[in-house]
Design an enzyme around this catalytic site. Sequence first.
Site, PDB file in Angstrom:
ATOM      1  N   ARG A 108       1.093  -1.419  -0.163  1.00 22.39           N
ATOM      2  CA  ARG A 108      -0.274  -0.036  -0.176  1.00 22.39           C
ATOM      3  C   ARG A 108       0.777   1.221  -0.042  1.00 22.39           C
ATOM      4  O   ARG A 108       0.307   2.538  -0.473  1.00 22.39           O
ATOM      5  CB  ARG A 108      -0.996   0.189   1.567  1.00 22.39           C
ATOM      6  CG  ARG A 108      -0.355   0.180   2.494  1.00 22.39           C
ATOM      7  CD  ARG A 108      -1.267   0.563   3.635  1.00 22.39           C
ATOM      8  NE  ARG A 108      -0.602  -0.015   4.803  1.00 22.39           N
ATOM      9  CZ  ARG A 108      -1.593   0.198   6.237  1.00 22.39           C
ATOM     10  NH1 ARG A 108      -2.560  -0.162   6.656  1.00 22.39           N
ATOM     11  NH2 ARG A 108      -0.339   0.308   7.144  1.00 22.39           N
ATOM     12  N   GLY A 120       9.752  -1.932   0.533  1.00 21.14           N
ATOM     13  CA  GLY A 120      10.740  -1.987   0.975  1.00 21.14           C
ATOM     14  C   GLY A 120      10.370  -1.464   2.548  1.00 21.14           C
ATOM     15  O   GLY A 120      11.137  -1.969   3.539  1.00 21.14           O
ATOM     16  N   GLY A 121       9.192  -1.340   3.200  1.00 21.02           N
ATOM     17  CA  GLY A 121       8.294  -1.649   4.011  1.00 21.02           C
ATOM     18  C   GLY A 121       9.166  -0.225   4.941  1.00 21.02           C
ATOM     19  O   GLY A 121      10.187   0.488   4.597  1.00 21.02           O
ATOM     20  N   CYS A 168      11.244  -0.901   7.059  1.00 20.69           N
ATOM     21  CA  CYS A 168      13.362  -1.390   7.313  1.00 20.69           C
ATOM     22  C   CYS A 168      13.735  -0.647   6.405  1.00 20.69           C
ATOM     23  O   CYS A 168      14.454   0.242   7.150  1.00 20.69           O
ATOM     24  CB  CYS A 168      13.011  -2.653   7.471  1.00 20.69           C
ATOM     25  SG  CYS A 168      15.159  -3.430   7.056  1.00 20.69           S
ATOM     26  N   LYS A 211      20.065   4.448   9.788  1.00 21.83           N
ATOM     27  CA  LYS A 211      21.707   4.102  10.193  1.00 21.83           C
ATOM     28  C   LYS A 211      22.200   5.102   8.611  1.00 21.83           C
ATOM     29  O   LYS A 211      23.220   5.658   9.558  1.00 21.83           O
ATOM     30  CB  LYS A 211      21.796   2.325   9.201  1.00 21.83           C
ATOM     31  CG  LYS A 211      22.038   1.572  10.499  1.00 21.83           C
ATOM     32  CD  LYS A 211      21.007   1.652  10.876  1.00 21.83           C
ATOM     33  CE  LYS A 211      20.418   1.646  12.473  1.00 21.83           C
ATOM     34  NZ  LYS A 211      19.532   1.446  12.346  1.00 21.83           N
ATOM     35  N   ILE A 259      15.315   1.521  19.190  1.00 22.64           N
ATOM     36  CA  ILE A 259      15.626   2.978  18.605  1.00 22.64           C
ATOM     37  C   ILE A 259      15.291   4.182  19.467  1.00 22.64           C
ATOM     38  O   ILE A 259      15.860   5.596  18.558  1.00 22.64           O
ATOM     39  CB  ILE A 259      13.398   2.459  17.662  1.00 22.64           C
ATOM     40  CG1 ILE A 259      13.507   1.730  17.191  1.00 22.64           C
ATOM     41  CG2 ILE A 259      12.795   4.099  17.071  1.00 22.64           C
ATOM     42  CD1 ILE A 259      12.197   0.578  16.563  1.00 22.64           C
ATOM     43  N   GLU A 292      13.336   5.788  30.962  1.00 23.23           N
ATOM     44  CA  GLU A 292      13.092   4.988  30.704  1.00 23.23           C
ATOM     45  C   GLU A 292      11.719   3.658  32.467  1.00 23.23           C
ATOM     46  O   GLU A 292      13.313   4.145  33.533  1.00 23.23           O
ATOM     47  CB  GLU A 292      14.654   3.503  30.403  1.00 23.23           C
ATOM     48  CG  GLU A 292      14.581   1.866  30.981  1.00 23.23           C
ATOM     49  CD  GLU A 292      13.274   1.584  29.955  1.00 23.23           C
ATOM     50  OE1 GLU A 292      13.551   1.652  28.784  1.00 23.23           O
ATOM     51  OE2 GLU A 292      12.560   0.776  30.428  1.00 23.23           O
ATOM     52  N   GLY A 302       7.693   0.877  22.128  1.00 21.10           N
ATOM     53  CA  GLY A 302       7.859  -0.410  21.856  1.00 21.10           C
ATOM     54  C   GLY A 302       6.717  -0.542  20.186  1.00 21.10           C
ATOM     55  O   GLY A 302       6.343   0.947  19.715  1.00 21.10           O
ATOM     56  N   HIS A 357      45.276 -10.891  12.524  1.00 21.84           N
ATOM     57  CA  HIS A 357      46.060  -9.401  13.492  1.00 21.84           C
ATOM     58  C   HIS A 357      46.655  -8.706  12.770  1.00 21.84           C
ATOM     59  O   HIS A 357      46.941  -8.693  11.686  1.00 21.84           O
ATOM     60  CB  HIS A 357      47.333  -9.835  14.882  1.00 21.84           C
ATOM     61  CG  HIS A 357      47.954  -8.965  15.072  1.00 21.84           C
ATOM     62  ND1 HIS A 357      47.324  -8.534  16.561  1.00 21.84           N
ATOM     63  CD2 HIS A 357      48.719  -8.086  14.991  1.00 21.84           C
ATOM     64  CE1 HIS A 357      48.519  -7.543  16.428  1.00 21.84           C
ATOM     65  NE2 HIS A 357      49.560  -7.279  15.831  1.00 21.84           N
TER      66      HIS A 357
HETATM   67  C1  LIG Z   1      13.482   3.939  13.419  1.00 19.28           C
HETATM   68  C2  LIG Z   1      13.528   2.345  13.186  1.00 19.28           C
HETATM   69  C3  LIG Z   1      14.400   2.056  13.269  1.00 19.28           C
HETATM   70  C4  LIG Z   1      14.607   0.680  12.992  1.00 19.28           C
HETATM   71  N1  LIG Z   1      16.414  -0.429  13.076  1.00 19.28           N
HETATM   72  C5  LIG Z   1      16.724  -1.702  13.145  1.00 19.28           C
HETATM   73  C6  LIG Z   1      17.516  -2.010  12.609  1.00 19.28           C
HETATM   74  O1  LIG Z   1      18.639  -1.724  12.757  1.00 19.28           O
HETATM   75  N2  LIG Z   1      17.929  -3.200  12.667  1.00 19.28           N
HETATM   76  C7  LIG Z   1      16.673  -4.381  12.655  1.00 19.28           C
HETATM   77  O2  LIG Z   1      16.382  -5.275  12.016  1.00 19.28           O
HETATM   78  N3  LIG Z   1      15.751  -4.108  12.853  1.00 19.28           N
HETATM   79  C8  LIG Z   1      15.412  -2.774  12.736  1.00 19.28           C
HETATM   80  N4  LIG Z   1      14.052  -1.711  12.856  1.00 19.28           N
HETATM   81  C9  LIG Z   1      13.199  -2.777  13.119  1.00 19.28           C
HETATM   82  C10 LIG Z   1      12.741  -3.726  11.455  1.00 19.28           C
HETATM   83  O3  LIG Z   1      12.465  -1.862  10.187  1.00 19.28           O
HETATM   84  C11 LIG Z   1      11.716  -4.385  11.262  1.00 19.28           C
HETATM   85  O4  LIG Z   1      11.444  -5.177  12.261  1.00 19.28           O
HETATM   86  C12 LIG Z   1      11.346  -4.196  10.142  1.00 19.28           C
HETATM   87  O5  LIG Z   1      11.059  -4.196   9.048  1.00 19.28           O
HETATM   88  C13 LIG Z   1      10.239  -5.540  10.188  1.00 19.28           C
HETATM   89  O6  LIG Z   1      10.157  -6.100   8.515  1.00 19.28           O
HETATM   90  P1  LIG Z   1       8.285  -6.833   8.007  1.00 19.28           P
HETATM   91  O7  LIG Z   1       8.128  -7.347   6.101  1.00 19.28           O
HETATM   92  O8  LIG Z   1       8.069  -7.077   9.130  1.00 19.28           O
HETATM   93  O9  LIG Z   1       7.447  -5.427   7.853  1.00 19.28           O
HETATM   94  P2  LIG Z   1       7.236  -3.648   7.546  1.00 19.28           P
HETATM   95  O10 LIG Z   1       8.991  -3.697   7.179  1.00 19.28           O
HETATM   96  O11 LIG Z   1       7.419  -2.709   8.476  1.00 19.28           O
HETATM   97  O12 LIG Z   1       6.423  -4.097   5.851  1.00 19.28           O
HETATM   98  C14 LIG Z   1       4.891  -3.782   6.148  1.00 19.28           C
HETATM   99  C15 LIG Z   1       5.017  -3.054   5.102  1.00 19.28           C
HETATM  100  O13 LIG Z   1       3.461  -3.813   4.851  1.00 19.28           O
HETATM  101  C16 LIG Z   1       2.393  -2.731   4.268  1.00 19.28           C
HETATM  102  N5  LIG Z   1       1.063  -3.462   4.805  1.00 19.28           N
HETATM  103  C17 LIG Z   1       0.429  -2.870   5.995  1.00 19.28           C
HETATM  104  N6  LIG Z   1      -0.550  -3.339   5.797  1.00 19.28           N
HETATM  105  C18 LIG Z   1      -1.021  -3.443   4.160  1.00 19.28           C
HETATM  106  C19 LIG Z   1      -2.164  -3.757   3.800  1.00 19.28           C
HETATM  107  N7  LIG Z   1      -3.328  -3.703   4.300  1.00 19.28           N
HETATM  108  N8  LIG Z   1      -2.121  -4.303   2.386  1.00 19.28           N
HETATM  109  C20 LIG Z   1      -0.672  -3.702   1.630  1.00 19.28           C
HETATM  110  N9  LIG Z   1       0.686  -3.725   2.539  1.00 19.28           N
HETATM  111  C21 LIG Z   1       0.273  -3.328   3.308  1.00 19.28           C
HETATM  112  C22 LIG Z   1       3.137  -1.317   4.975  1.00 19.28           C
HETATM  113  O14 LIG Z   1       2.886  -0.470   3.513  1.00 19.28           O
HETATM  114  C23 LIG Z   1       4.667  -1.692   4.667  1.00 19.28           C
HETATM  115  O15 LIG Z   1       5.710  -1.259   3.762  1.00 19.28           O
HETATM  116  C24 LIG Z   1      13.908  -1.030  13.141  1.00 19.28           C
HETATM  117  C25 LIG Z   1      12.283  -0.177  12.634  1.00 19.28           C
HETATM  118  C26 LIG Z   1      12.322   1.331  12.948  1.00 19.28           C
HETATM  119  C27 LIG Z   1      10.944   1.942  13.303  1.00 19.28           C
END
Ligand SMILES: Cc1cc2nc3c(=O)[nH]c(=O)nc-3n(C[C@H](O)[C@H](O)[C@H](O)COP(=O)(O)OP(=O)(O)OC[C@H]3O[C@@H](n4cnc5c(N)ncnc54)[C@H](O)[C@@H]3O)c2cc1C
Length: 462
Positions: A34, A38-39, A41, A50, A182, A201, A268, A441
């Site tokens: 939607r 790349g979502g 992440c 980063k 985060i 915290e 969280g 080393h």
């Molecule tokens: C600020 C921040 C920093 C982070 N840093 C790290 C890190 O350094 N290392 C690490 O491992 N993790 C990190 N994370 C966590 C990481 O981003 C998530 O664990 C990861 O993105 C999860 O992947 P996912 O595929 O489950 O979902 P997401 O990446 O959340 O992707 C889900 C996707 O689904 C789409 N979607 C949702 N509902 C619908 C629907 N009904 N129809 C169509 N599309 C939909 C959304 O638009 C989204 O693009 C961080 C998170 C944040 C917020």
Amino acid sequence: MAAYDVIVVGAGPGGYVAAIRAAQLGMKTAIVERDKLGGVCLNWGCIPTKALLRSAEVYRNIAHAKEFGLSVEGVSFDRAAVVERSRKVAQRMERGVQFLMKKNKIDVIAGEAKLEEGAAAPKVVVAGERYDAKHVILATGARAREFPATGLTAGPRVWTYREAMTPPEWPESLLVFGSGAIGMEFASFYATFGVKVTVVEMLDRVLPVEDAEISAFAQKRFARDGITIHTSTEAKSLKASENGVEAVVMSGGASQTLTASHAILALGITGNVENLGLEALGVKVERGHVVIDGHGRTNVAGLYAIGDLAGAPWLAHKASHEGVICVEAIAGLNPHPMDVSRIPGCTFTHPQVASVGMTEARAKEAGRTVHVGRFPFAGNGKAIALGEDQGMVKTIFDAKTGELLGAHMVGAEVTELIQGFVIAMTGELTEAELMETIFPHPTLSEMMHESVLDAYGRVLHV
Ligand SMILES: Cc1cc2nc3c(=O)[nH]c(=O)nc-3n(C[C@H](O)[C@H](O)[C@H](O)COP(=O)(O)OP(=O)(O)OC[C@H]3O[C@@H](n4cnc5c(N)ncnc54)[C@H](O)[C@@H]3O)c2cc1C
């Protein structure tokens, strides 16, 4: 009505990796997104933060140029350019996923998906169009948790990670609620650029999932970098006005008021379980997350869930690994079930923190008799040469079997080092094999060896 072997909903690291693996295995695959490929992440999480933290690191290094025999004059920063670089990095990543979808012949369906009762699996409905699939994988991710009853909810001056990484205005001072990865990454970023940062915290230490010794070490370093930290402190209320934010917090039975120009909520996350039609299908959801087995199966035939949607740890590499396991199970390849005990965690603050496996306290709670090894960065030549002599590597072994139960690190580049111990755990190496391993080393990795040696009374360089 198009028919697919697999439809993945959500194109974060869980979803797009699942789609690629499905395509590799010869399945006709589509992915629905939607927002951006790349979502979270790639667009709003791991990668853009980063990029921001890299700017902070370069800035910090320039500020210490004199220690390296260099002189740099007139150092300053351009806030907008720092943020713009981070956005450009995210855009490049999104284009990368577009390329991967094309290369793997995965149909990308733009729009918001909902589920309806189907034959082998639920039907996927996007903008009124119904798509049939044999298997539907939900990877809809998660979002920041908010607590409206106490005012801990996003709004002007009260930011979630999205606003924190694309700040509408630069904060003079910040209250950061939550000291997980985060929260501390944003605290570290803004503090480096001179913002007065206060972290609140509820638990008794920062980065509370980490080993207590590592948390304590990191906490001291954060304080040295100018971050004020209130642990064992609960936020009771948060109010925002035109001039700033005001929070009432409680600690040890006493309340106090903290003020700042802005606040960041890092309390969280909760799964994106809403508006998908899960209730009508009877999908089991607990505490904001879809319940799955070790291969991503939900309680509904043909429906799977992976990544943040399916619960902690909320990490990109957990999401993508679950995606692979789930698809391979669908293909009948009999993959191993997800083992959350071997998922490494990294925090890209200054100093960095990285870990895998059990903390010392956890190992003892589990009834293990342990050998614990520690090695300080101050005993490592490469660390001293880098000007990074603050940090430690800690390893925990089962005293009876020599099994590596956990590894914990704080200091420069530990997020790159931890994988060595992850491989050791996956290969079920014992202390004997780790001691026999030759480490190059001069590298920071030698501290991993020394920590193992220390656990068995054989440490060389302290
Ligand atoms: C600020 C921040 C920093 C982070 N840093 C790290 C890190 O350094 N290392 C690490 O491992 N993790 C990190 N994370 C966590 C990481 O981003 C998530 O664990 C990861 O993105 C999860 O992947 P996912 O595929 O489950 O979902 P997401 O990446 O959340 O992707 C889900 C996707 O689904 C789409 N979607 C949702 N509902 C619908 C629907 N009904 N129809 C169509 N599309 C939909 C959304 O638009 C989204 O693009 C961080 C998170 C944040 C917020």
